[in-house]
Design an enzyme around this catalytic site. Sequence first.
Site, PDB file in Angstrom:
ATOM      1  N   ARG A   1     -73.888  35.633 -34.325  1.00 33.41           N
ATOM      2  CA  ARG A   1     -73.733  36.453 -33.167  1.00 33.41           C
ATOM      3  C   ARG A   1     -74.520  37.804 -33.599  1.00 33.41           C
ATOM      4  O   ARG A   1     -75.891  37.543 -33.589  1.00 33.41           O
ATOM      5  CB  ARG A   1     -72.328  36.843 -32.990  1.00 33.41           C
ATOM      6  CG  ARG A   1     -72.168  37.124 -31.636  1.00 33.41           C
ATOM      7  CD  ARG A   1     -70.561  37.438 -31.449  1.00 33.41           C
ATOM      8  NE  ARG A   1     -69.803  36.545 -31.337  1.00 33.41           N
ATOM      9  CZ  ARG A   1     -69.308  35.907 -30.178  1.00 33.41           C
ATOM     10  NH1 ARG A   1     -69.757  36.359 -29.010  1.00 33.41           N
ATOM     11  NH2 ARG A   1     -68.317  34.754 -30.062  1.00 33.41           N
ATOM     12  N   THR A  12     -63.589  33.610 -39.194  1.00 37.18           N
ATOM     13  CA  THR A  12     -64.766  33.669 -38.422  1.00 37.18           C
ATOM     14  C   THR A  12     -66.084  33.386 -39.315  1.00 37.18           C
ATOM     15  O   THR A  12     -65.854  33.771 -40.512  1.00 37.18           O
ATOM     16  CB  THR A  12     -65.025  34.920 -37.695  1.00 37.18           C
ATOM     17  OG1 THR A  12     -66.668  34.952 -37.182  1.00 37.18           O
ATOM     18  CG2 THR A  12     -65.097  36.326 -38.565  1.00 37.18           C
ATOM     19  N   ASP A  54     -68.523  39.173 -40.070  1.00 38.48           N
ATOM     20  CA  ASP A  54     -68.905  40.437 -39.553  1.00 38.48           C
ATOM     21  C   ASP A  54     -67.699  41.469 -39.260  1.00 38.48           C
ATOM     22  O   ASP A  54     -67.564  42.252 -38.486  1.00 38.48           O
ATOM     23  CB  ASP A  54     -69.338  40.227 -38.125  1.00 38.48           C
ATOM     24  CG  ASP A  54     -68.549  39.421 -37.103  1.00 38.48           C
ATOM     25  OD1 ASP A  54     -67.485  38.792 -37.501  1.00 38.48           O
ATOM     26  OD2 ASP A  54     -68.794  39.522 -35.950  1.00 38.48           O
ATOM     27  N   ARG A  94     -61.083  30.999 -26.482  1.00 41.42           N
ATOM     28  CA  ARG A  94     -61.285  32.485 -26.051  1.00 41.42           C
ATOM     29  C   ARG A  94     -60.604  32.846 -24.746  1.00 41.42           C
ATOM     30  O   ARG A  94     -60.118  31.774 -23.811  1.00 41.42           O
ATOM     31  CB  ARG A  94     -62.586  33.007 -25.712  1.00 41.42           C
ATOM     32  CG  ARG A  94     -63.494  32.657 -26.731  1.00 41.42           C
ATOM     33  CD  ARG A  94     -64.794  32.962 -26.915  1.00 41.42           C
ATOM     34  NE  ARG A  94     -65.810  32.357 -27.802  1.00 41.42           N
ATOM     35  CZ  ARG A  94     -65.795  32.608 -29.034  1.00 41.42           C
ATOM     36  NH1 ARG A  94     -65.231  33.716 -29.633  1.00 41.42           N
ATOM     37  NH2 ARG A  94     -66.858  32.085 -29.708  1.00 41.42           N
ATOM     38  N   ASP A 126     -68.810  34.112 -39.022  1.00 43.33           N
ATOM     39  CA  ASP A 126     -69.795  35.221 -39.030  1.00 43.33           C
ATOM     40  C   ASP A 126     -69.817  36.419 -40.029  1.00 43.33           C
ATOM     41  O   ASP A 126     -70.750  37.050 -40.398  1.00 43.33           O
ATOM     42  CB  ASP A 126     -69.832  36.032 -37.614  1.00 43.33           C
ATOM     43  CG  ASP A 126     -69.912  35.143 -36.385  1.00 43.33           C
ATOM     44  OD1 ASP A 126     -70.633  33.955 -36.612  1.00 43.33           O
ATOM     45  OD2 ASP A 126     -69.720  35.562 -35.401  1.00 43.33           O
ATOM     46  N   ASP A 168     -63.353  39.670 -34.202  1.00 46.22           N
ATOM     47  CA  ASP A 168     -63.020  41.159 -33.651  1.00 46.22           C
ATOM     48  C   ASP A 168     -62.712  40.895 -32.104  1.00 46.22           C
ATOM     49  O   ASP A 168     -61.954  42.053 -31.898  1.00 46.22           O
ATOM     50  CB  ASP A 168     -64.419  41.625 -33.777  1.00 46.22           C
ATOM     51  CG  ASP A 168     -65.659  41.158 -33.347  1.00 46.22           C
ATOM     52  OD1 ASP A 168     -65.700  40.005 -32.978  1.00 46.22           O
ATOM     53  OD2 ASP A 168     -67.049  41.964 -32.921  1.00 46.22           O
ATOM     54  N   GLY A 178     -63.961  31.719 -31.940  1.00 43.31           N
ATOM     55  CA  GLY A 178     -64.628  30.582 -32.670  1.00 43.31           C
ATOM     56  C   GLY A 178     -63.569  30.274 -33.852  1.00 43.31           C
ATOM     57  O   GLY A 178     -63.484  31.106 -34.766  1.00 43.31           O
TER      58      GLY A 178
HETATM   59  O1  F6P Z   1     -68.000  33.975 -33.507  1.00 45.57           O
HETATM   60  C1  F6P Z   1     -68.263  32.670 -33.993  1.00 45.57           C
HETATM   61  C2  F6P Z   1     -69.412  31.941 -33.420  1.00 45.57           C
HETATM   62  O2  F6P Z   1     -69.646  30.754 -33.832  1.00 45.57           O
HETATM   63  C3  F6P Z   1     -70.663  32.779 -33.269  1.00 45.57           C
HETATM   64  O3  F6P Z   1     -71.497  32.512 -34.552  1.00 45.57           O
HETATM   65  C4  F6P Z   1     -71.401  32.274 -32.073  1.00 45.57           C
HETATM   66  O4  F6P Z   1     -72.216  33.240 -31.577  1.00 45.57           O
HETATM   67  C5  F6P Z   1     -70.249  32.108 -31.119  1.00 45.57           C
HETATM   68  O5  F6P Z   1     -69.155  31.954 -31.867  1.00 45.57           O
HETATM   69  C6  F6P Z   1     -70.374  30.979 -30.389  1.00 45.57           C
HETATM   70  O6  F6P Z   1     -69.190  30.767 -29.470  1.00 45.57           O
HETATM   71  P1  F6P Z   1     -69.014  29.570 -28.407  1.00 45.57           P
HETATM   72  O7  F6P Z   1     -68.526  28.535 -29.220  1.00 45.57           O
HETATM   73  O8  F6P Z   1     -68.126  30.262 -27.483  1.00 45.57           O
HETATM   74  O9  F6P Z   1     -70.239  29.158 -27.912  1.00 45.57           O
END
Ligand code: F6P
Length: 328
Positions: A172, A126, A130, A72, A128, A103, A11
């Site tokens: 998340r 990130t 986290d 990803r 998050d 992570d 992300g």
């Molecule tokens: O890890 C960052 C994040 O934005 C999270 O808060 C969220 O759950 C996830 O990525 C969303 O991922 P994507 O953009 O692949 O839907």
Amino acid sequence: MKKIGVLTSGGDAPGMNAAVRAVVLTASQYGIEVVGFRHGFNGIFQRDFQPLTAADVRQIAHLGGTIIKSARCKQLPEPGGPQQAADILHELGIEALLVIGGDGSFRGCVALSQYYRGQLVGLPGTIDNDLDGTDLTIGFATALETALEAIDKIRDTADAFERTFLVEVMGRHTGYLALSAGIAGSAEQIICPEYGDTVDVADIAADIRSYQQQHGACSYIIVLAETMYPAGAAALAHELSVQSGTECRAVVLGHLQRGGSPVGSDRILATKVGAYAVEQLVAGHAHMMMAGEQAGQAVLFPLRLTGAQHKKADPFLLAWQDRILQQH
Ligand code: F6P
């Protein structure tokens, strides 16, 4: 050291560009060439990379997103993936790889480290917040401001109509964003994993009713951490409307929180850890470490431990919010 690689993965987070800038400018002080792999680890497999010079990164710190793109990567965790990525890095003469991400990206580094002979270094990127080993992650402060701006605006219309709003924020598995945005936005209720894994709809509906009996018709804002209610925010808002007898509307902030120009503190954090990572690389101390910040100091923390999830949203604020809720 002659040549290093950098990539942004997972992300995207506001401030990633400032981190790339810091890496490139610091490396250039040591005469090190930097290559930016595009679309995260995919850029390695697809040999999709670009040279990054000081001129390329001069005016990027204020930009959201990431100039080298993010993604990803499905290939890296597959059997043979880490070996293949390592072979390509060796072939390209990449002596160290800096990975700006969360992570999942750092798990990728751990897999790669079995085969890659260069140094692998993480930078915490990130929204998050986290990751263990750093007080804050690049992007969190901006995402918080964005969520807060939205909550403040929702409060205006909620007040005008004396309505209940359910505002879903990202994060998340952690409630950092929910707790912070909820406290700063004076939310009446915060639903996040730190308060338990399930949502007691009847309890919240009863609180909405008793709050409005106490204060008269008024706005009531609930900040909900994503993943807390699997059926989704709209379904929860509907349930709350039925059970509380008042109108509850849902707003999902979603990817809005990932965009925008990074706030100053994110740019500074990104610059500090980016520069520190390169300096520690040159000194030979940084392999399989994340460059983070603790109590104002740049620090190295083992990459393998960043996902241990020992970092918890502020216990003092969690307890305080809970006591405020009991007063409703
Ligand atoms: O890890 C960052 C994040 O934005 C999270 O808060 C969220 O759950 C996830 O990525 C969303 O991922 P994507 O953009 O692949 O839907």
